[in-house]
Design an enzyme around this catalytic site. Structure first.
Site, PDB file in Angstrom:
ATOM      1  N   TYR A  33       0.838  -1.197   0.000  1.00  0.00           N
ATOM      2  CA  TYR A  33       0.000   0.000   0.000  1.00  0.00           C
ATOM      3  C   TYR A  33       0.878   1.254   0.000  1.00  0.00           C
ATOM      4  O   TYR A  33       0.669   2.171  -0.791  1.00  0.00           O
ATOM      5  CB  TYR A  33      -0.933  -0.014   1.211  1.00  0.00           C
ATOM      6  CG  TYR A  33      -1.892   1.147   1.246  1.00  0.00           C
ATOM      7  CD1 TYR A  33      -3.137   1.051   0.642  1.00  0.00           C
ATOM      8  CD2 TYR A  33      -1.549   2.345   1.869  1.00  0.00           C
ATOM      9  CE1 TYR A  33      -4.028   2.113   0.657  1.00  0.00           C
ATOM     10  CE2 TYR A  33      -2.429   3.413   1.886  1.00  0.00           C
ATOM     11  CZ  TYR A  33      -3.663   3.300   1.282  1.00  0.00           C
ATOM     12  OH  TYR A  33      -4.522   4.368   1.297  1.00  0.00           O
TER      13      TYR A  33
ATOM     14  N   HIS B  55       1.575   4.132  -3.141  1.00  0.00           N
ATOM     15  CA  HIS B  55       1.388   5.571  -2.956  1.00  0.00           C
ATOM     16  C   HIS B  55       2.699   6.338  -3.145  1.00  0.00           C
ATOM     17  O   HIS B  55       2.692   7.464  -3.629  1.00  0.00           O
ATOM     18  CB  HIS B  55       0.748   5.864  -1.596  1.00  0.00           C
ATOM     19  CG  HIS B  55      -0.716   5.621  -1.600  1.00  0.00           C
ATOM     20  ND1 HIS B  55      -1.254   4.356  -1.461  1.00  0.00           N
ATOM     21  CD2 HIS B  55      -1.754   6.465  -1.764  1.00  0.00           C
ATOM     22  CE1 HIS B  55      -2.571   4.445  -1.532  1.00  0.00           C
ATOM     23  NE2 HIS B  55      -2.906   5.717  -1.719  1.00  0.00           N
TER      24      HIS B  55
ATOM     25  N   TYR C  58      -2.814  16.506   1.175  1.00  0.00           N
ATOM     26  CA  TYR C  58      -3.404  15.171   1.310  1.00  0.00           C
ATOM     27  C   TYR C  58      -2.409  14.259   2.016  1.00  0.00           C
ATOM     28  O   TYR C  58      -1.278  14.100   1.566  1.00  0.00           O
ATOM     29  CB  TYR C  58      -3.740  14.631  -0.082  1.00  0.00           C
ATOM     30  CG  TYR C  58      -4.695  13.460  -0.128  1.00  0.00           C
ATOM     31  CD1 TYR C  58      -5.063  12.751   0.997  1.00  0.00           C
ATOM     32  CD2 TYR C  58      -5.231  13.060  -1.343  1.00  0.00           C
ATOM     33  CE1 TYR C  58      -5.939  11.688   0.917  1.00  0.00           C
ATOM     34  CE2 TYR C  58      -6.111  11.999  -1.444  1.00  0.00           C
ATOM     35  CZ  TYR C  58      -6.465  11.316  -0.304  1.00  0.00           C
ATOM     36  OH  TYR C  58      -7.337  10.257  -0.384  1.00  0.00           O
TER      37      TYR C  58
ATOM     38  N   TRP D 113      -7.318   3.683 -10.605  1.00  0.00           N
ATOM     39  CA  TRP D 113      -6.585   3.628  -9.336  1.00  0.00           C
ATOM     40  C   TRP D 113      -7.330   2.752  -8.331  1.00  0.00           C
ATOM     41  O   TRP D 113      -6.731   1.938  -7.646  1.00  0.00           O
ATOM     42  CB  TRP D 113      -6.369   5.039  -8.791  1.00  0.00           C
ATOM     43  CG  TRP D 113      -5.625   5.058  -7.491  1.00  0.00           C
ATOM     44  CD1 TRP D 113      -6.163   5.203  -6.241  1.00  0.00           C
ATOM     45  CD2 TRP D 113      -4.219   4.873  -7.301  1.00  0.00           C
ATOM     46  NE1 TRP D 113      -5.175   5.138  -5.286  1.00  0.00           N
ATOM     47  CE2 TRP D 113      -3.973   4.938  -5.912  1.00  0.00           C
ATOM     48  CE3 TRP D 113      -3.150   4.671  -8.165  1.00  0.00           C
ATOM     49  CZ2 TRP D 113      -2.698   4.805  -5.374  1.00  0.00           C
ATOM     50  CZ3 TRP D 113      -1.879   4.541  -7.622  1.00  0.00           C
ATOM     51  CH2 TRP D 113      -1.662   4.605  -6.254  1.00  0.00           C
ATOM     52  N   TRP D 114      -8.639   2.938  -8.240  1.00  0.00           N
ATOM     53  CA  TRP D 114      -9.429   2.109  -7.323  1.00  0.00           C
ATOM     54  C   TRP D 114      -9.271   0.631  -7.652  1.00  0.00           C
ATOM     55  O   TRP D 114      -9.101  -0.189  -6.756  1.00  0.00           O
ATOM     56  CB  TRP D 114     -10.903   2.478  -7.402  1.00  0.00           C
ATOM     57  CG  TRP D 114     -11.283   3.781  -6.802  1.00  0.00           C
ATOM     58  CD1 TRP D 114     -10.518   4.600  -6.011  1.00  0.00           C
ATOM     59  CD2 TRP D 114     -12.538   4.430  -6.939  1.00  0.00           C
ATOM     60  NE1 TRP D 114     -11.225   5.717  -5.653  1.00  0.00           N
ATOM     61  CE2 TRP D 114     -12.478   5.637  -6.209  1.00  0.00           C
ATOM     62  CE3 TRP D 114     -13.714   4.119  -7.615  1.00  0.00           C
ATOM     63  CZ2 TRP D 114     -13.552   6.513  -6.138  1.00  0.00           C
ATOM     64  CZ3 TRP D 114     -14.781   4.996  -7.541  1.00  0.00           C
ATOM     65  CH2 TRP D 114     -14.694   6.179  -6.802  1.00  0.00           C
TER      66      TRP D 114
END
Length: 104
Positions: A18, A22, A41, A76-77
């Protein structure tokens, strides 16, 4: 700016993956986030239970919501779906958090 916070969940065996994904955020996804008004963000991981805490400042709620209609966001999802709890459309299961304190 509008401050938003959400809680999501990543599976323990995918903590590192994960983070890696990113760290290597696609340029097109980064630009899409910015063009939809995202600033500052951040995502934090609670390694004890897999909860992610996401914080983002946005310019406008409608502009921000429209990101889910972009092809790059849906891509992306799909890319992230195996790593975390998701809805049927592959969007992350995200619980909005209620603000209770802010110090400027």
């Amino acid at each position: 700016m509008i401050r938003l916070a959400t809680r999501m969940f990543v599976y323990k065996e995918f903590y590192e993956e994960y983070k890696k994904r990113h760290d290597e955020l696609w340029d097109e996804m980064q630009q899409t986030l910015k063009s939809h008004g995202a600033h500052n963000y951040s995502i934090f991981l609670d390694e004890q239970n897999g909860y992610l805490f996401a914080y983002v400042e946005i310019e406008d709620t409608e502009k921000w919501a429209a990101i889910s209609d972009t092809a790059i966001c849906r891509k992306w999802w799909e890319y992230m779906a195996p790593l975390m709890k998701t809805n049927e459309d592959n969007s992350p299961v995200a619980v909005s958090l209620k603000p209770v304190f802010y110090l400027a």
